[in-house]
Motif scaffolding. Structure first.
Motif, short mmCIF file in Angstrom:
data_model
loop_
_atom_site.label_atom_id
_atom_site.label_comp_id
_atom_site.label_asym_id
_atom_site.label_seq_id
_atom_site.Cartn_x
_atom_site.Cartn_y
_atom_site.Cartn_z
N SER A 21 0.90 -1.20 0.02
CA SER A 21 -0.05 0.01 0.02
C SER A 21 0.90 1.20 0.11
O SER A 21 0.49 2.15 -0.66
CB SER A 21 -1.06 0.05 1.15
N PHE A 22 2.09 1.37 0.83
CA PHE A 22 2.73 2.35 0.65
C PHE A 22 3.92 2.49 0.00
O PHE A 22 5.07 2.66 0.64
CB PHE A 22 3.27 2.52 2.51
N PRO A 181 13.39 -5.34 3.66
CA PRO A 181 13.90 -4.98 4.89
C PRO A 181 13.49 -3.57 5.44
O PRO A 181 13.27 -2.81 4.47
CB PRO A 181 15.37 -5.03 4.75
N VAL A 182 13.34 -3.44 6.63
CA VAL A 182 13.08 -2.09 7.27
C VAL A 182 14.24 -1.53 8.03
O VAL A 182 15.39 -1.93 7.64
CB VAL A 182 11.67 -2.33 8.18
N TYR A 183 14.00 -0.27 8.63
CA TYR A 183 15.12 0.51 9.00
C TYR A 183 15.86 0.01 10.22
O TYR A 183 17.06 0.18 10.26
CB TYR A 183 14.52 1.94 9.36
N PRO A 241 9.65 3.90 10.09
CA PRO A 241 10.83 2.84 9.81
C PRO A 241 10.41 1.39 9.22
O PRO A 241 10.96 0.48 8.92
CB PRO A 241 11.24 2.71 11.32
N HIS A 242 9.06 1.37 9.01
CA HIS A 242 8.37 0.04 8.73
C HIS A 242 8.05 0.07 7.07
O HIS A 242 8.03 -1.12 6.56
CB HIS A 242 7.32 -0.24 9.39
N HIS A 243 7.98 1.09 6.54
CA HIS A 243 7.67 1.10 5.12
C HIS A 243 8.50 1.70 4.16
O HIS A 243 8.66 3.08 4.00
CB HIS A 243 6.10 2.03 4.98
#
Length: 269
Positions: A21-22, A181-183, A241-243
Motif C-alpha cells: 500500500s505504501f 527490510p525495514v530501517y 521505519p516500517h515502510h
C-alpha cells in the motif's frame, strides 16, 4: 455464491501487506509487467511466458495482514482483512484493479472487485471460489506481521504454509517473496529468523509455491539503516521505519531480480 468471475482479472496478482500500500505496489507492477526486460528470456522461458497472457498485473496490499489473515475463516486474524478501518474507513491499497494503474484506497469486502469476506470462509476461499479470481500467477509478499509468530514457532510457520497451499487452487502457480527490510536492525534480525522458518515450511508443504528469500544480507546491507530510503521529517529523523520508500523497493527487486525470475519460471513449469 458468485455468479461470475470478477471483471478485474489480472494475469499476475500480487497480494501483500501495508508495504504494498505504501509504495511497493507500483514497483512490483513495473517489475512483473516487464519480465521480458528484467529476466534472461531463453526459448524455454519464452514458452512459459505464454501462460501469463498479456502479463496484466495487479497488486493489493491490506494493512497489517499475514498469511494467517488470508487462511483463517473467522476471528481477529480474518478481521485484519475484513474489518472496516475505524480511522480511515478503508484498509487496503490496490494497483491495477479495474484497469486503474494508479493506487486507490479501498475497503476489502466492498466493491465488485474485493468480495473476499464471506461468513465462515477464509479470504482465499472466497477469492478463488468459482474462479472469482483466477490469476495465471499468484505472488505473495509477506513477512513483518508474522515475524514473531514464525521466528519463535516453526510449528506455526508450518501451519500457515500448509493452510496457504491447501487453499490456493492447485492450478494457480505461486511465488512467495519475503517483504523488504525495514530501517531498524533489531526488527530485521527477527524477520530474518522468521523468513528462514516460513521459507522452510513452504518448501516442505509442497512444490506449488516457489520461494524467494529476498530478505537477505545483500538487501539488508543496501536498505537497513539507510534513512534516505524511509520517510523523514524536516529535521531528517525517520518517521516511518516500517515502510520503505519506492526507491528502496526498486533496489530490493534489482538485487533479487535473478532469484525472482528463477522462481517465476520454476512455478510456471
Amino acid at each position: 455464491m458468485y455468479a461470475k468471475p470478477s471483471l478485474s482479472q489480472p494475469d499476475i496478482l500480487i497480494l501483500g501487506d501495508s508495504q504494498i500500500s505504501f509504495g511497493a505496489g507500483k514497483e512490483y507492477l513495473s517489475f512483473f509487467e516487464q519480465l521480458t526486460e528484467r529476466c534472461n528470456i531463453t526459448p524455454q522461458r519464452q514458452k512459459a511466458l505464454r501462460k501469463l497472457g498479456e502479463t496484466k498485473t495487479a497488486a493489493i496490499g491490506v494493512r497489517s495482514t499475514s498469511l494467517q489473515s488470508w487462511t483463517t475463516p473467522r476471528g481477529a486474524a480474518k478481521g485484519a482483512i475484513c474489518d472496516v478501518d475505524k480511522k480511515f474507513g478503508v484498509n487496503a491499497g490496490a494497483y491495477g484493479i479495474d484497469d486503474n494503474p494508479k493506487r486507490v484506497f479501498v475497503q476489502i469486502g466492498k466493491g465488485d472487485a474485493y468480495q473476499f469476506c464471506k461468513p465462515n470462509q477464509t479470504a482465499f476461499e472466497a477469492m478463488f471460489e468459482q474462479g472469482y479470481y483466477k490469476p495465471s500467477l499468484l505472488v505473495l509478499t509477506f513477512l513483518g506481521n508474522s515475524a514473531d509468530r514464525w521466528a519463535h514457532s516453526p510449528e506455526l510457520a508450518a501451519k500457515d504454509a500448509r493452510a496457504t497451499l491447501a487453499q490456493v487452487p492447485r492450478d494457480v502457480p505461486c511465488v512467495f517473496i519475503s517483504s523488504v527490510p525495514v530501517y531498524l536492525k533489531k526488527t530485521n534480525d527477527t524477520r530474518m529468523r522468521a523468513q528462514t522458518e516460513i521459507a522452510r515450511a513452504i518448501k516442505k508443504a509442497g512444490n506449488q509455491c516457489a520461494v524467494v528469500e529476498g530478505f537477505n544480507q545483500k538487501t539488508r546491507a543496501a536498505i537497513e539503516g539507510q534513512a534516505v530510503y524511509f520517510r523523514r521529517n524536516d529535521s531528517g529523523r525517520v518517521t516511518d521505519p516500517h515502510h520503505p520508500k519506492p526507491a528502496a523497493i526498486r533496489r530490493f527487486l534489482e538485487i533479487n531480480s535473478a532469484q525472482i525470475c528463477s522462481a517465476i519460471f520454476k512455478s510456471l513449469r
